[in-house]
Design a protein around this motif. Structure first.
Motif, PDB file in Angstrom:
ATOM      1  N   ARG A   1      -3.727  -5.022  -2.024  1.00 48.67           N
ATOM      2  CA  ARG A   1      -3.119  -4.684  -0.800  1.00 48.67           C
ATOM      3  C   ARG A   1      -1.220  -5.957  -1.057  1.00 48.67           C
ATOM      4  NH1 ARG A   1      -7.607  -2.905   1.880  1.00 48.67           N
ATOM      5  NH2 ARG A   1      -7.633  -0.601   1.866  1.00 48.67           N
ATOM      6  N   GLU A   2      -1.862  -7.179  -1.589  1.00 46.53           N
ATOM      7  CA  GLU A   2      -0.753  -8.045  -1.516  1.00 46.53           C
ATOM      8  C   GLU A   2       0.124  -7.876  -2.731  1.00 46.53           C
ATOM      9  OE1 GLU A   2      -2.080 -11.995  -2.457  1.00 46.53           O
ATOM     10  OE2 GLU A   2      -3.902 -12.162  -0.457  1.00 46.53           O
ATOM     11  N   ALA A   3      -0.727  -7.429  -3.817  1.00 50.42           N
ATOM     12  CA  ALA A   3       0.726  -6.687  -4.884  1.00 50.42           C
ATOM     13  C   ALA A   3       1.174  -4.813  -5.063  1.00 50.42           C
ATOM     14  CB  ALA A   3      -0.333  -6.037  -6.055  1.00 50.42           C
ATOM     15  N   SER A   4       1.322  -4.523  -3.594  1.00 54.61           N
ATOM     16  CA  SER A   4       1.659  -3.439  -3.256  1.00 54.61           C
ATOM     17  C   SER A   4       2.627  -3.840  -3.087  1.00 54.61           C
ATOM     18  CB  SER A   4       0.525  -2.787  -2.376  1.00 54.61           C
ATOM     19  OG  SER A   4       1.237  -1.308  -1.766  1.00 54.61           O
ATOM     20  N   VAL A   5       4.028  -1.858  -3.067  1.00 54.97           N
ATOM     21  CA  VAL A   5       5.220  -2.422  -2.795  1.00 54.97           C
ATOM     22  C   VAL A   5       5.169  -1.537  -2.012  1.00 54.97           C
ATOM     23  CG1 VAL A   5       7.554  -1.773  -3.885  1.00 54.97           C
ATOM     24  CG2 VAL A   5       6.033  -2.893  -5.229  1.00 54.97           C
ATOM     25  N   ASP A   6       5.731  -1.757  -1.250  1.00 54.20           N
ATOM     26  CA  ASP A   6       5.201  -0.465   0.263  1.00 54.20           C
ATOM     27  C   ASP A   6       3.723   0.587   0.483  1.00 54.20           C
ATOM     28  OD1 ASP A   6       8.216  -0.805   0.955  1.00 54.20           O
ATOM     29  OD2 ASP A   6       9.281  -0.422  -0.538  1.00 54.20           O
TER      30      ASP A   6
END
Length: 192
Positions: free
Chosen positions: A35-40
């Motif tokens: 989730r930290e790597a997620s974009v939007d």
């Protein structure tokens, strides 16, 4: 030897990053990392591979529950990172059932033997009455058994370009083939 990478979908395609799993002890830790790597809150795929023994794909879409596929559950069960993915839910077990059974066995002798009757210990550590042949013990009765072969959500990548059939037939270089089907082979190669 393990390889782990994150693929995060963006408006411009996929972004890849390799990841260290040293601080990952639970599936929740792995989801936080994704989730930290997620974009939007877009799709993030976590790839974990152990030297062609097994691979896992974990898909995180925003705050939804993760969708998991493991290519060989029995091989993954022998791996510290594989164990993280093999949740009770994925294995079809009642959550916490192992702990409850262990606690009950400590309190009560549940092996159906009389006090003077000898018992035989079988493979899983359970005991069976000596008169019962070990050949008659059904391995399907073992609640801790992990199935050989693939487990999880076979359609985890269907909407991204890889069918269930294609996923199930992958063996060597599986993550490269998955990335190729998703149009992310080049970005994955940069972190491999």
């Amino acid at each position: 030897m393990y390889f782990a990478a994150l693929l995060a979908r963006t408006e411009d395609g996929w972004e890849a990053s390799d990841t260290e799993l040293d601080d990952v002890e639970t599936l929740s830790d792995l989801m936080d990392l994704a989730r930290e790597a997620s974009v939007d809150e877009d799709t993030v795929l976590v790839f974990i591979e152990q030297e062609d023994a097994w691979f896992g794909v974990i898909r995180v879409d925003g705050e939804e529950d993760p969708r998991i596929y493991v290519s060989n559950a029995s091989a993954a069960a022998r791996s510290s990172y594989g164990e993280i993915l093999l949740t009770d839910e994925l294995l079809g077990r009642e959550p916490g059932a192992e702990d409850e059974i262990a606690a009950l066995e400590e309190l009560v002798d549940l092996d159906d033997t009389e006090d003077d009757e000898p018992s035989v210990t079988i493979g899983s550590g359970r005991s069976a009455p000596a008169a019962e042949s070990i050949d008659t013990i059904d391995p399907d009765d073992d609640p801790d058994a992990v199935p050989a072969g693939p487990i999880g959500e076979f359609g985890v990548l269907t909407d991204l370009g890889m069918s269930e059939k294609e996923l199930l037939t992958l063996r060597n270089d599986a993550l490269v083939e998955i990335a190729d089907a998703l149009g992310a082979a080049e970005v994955l190669e940069t972190v491999r």
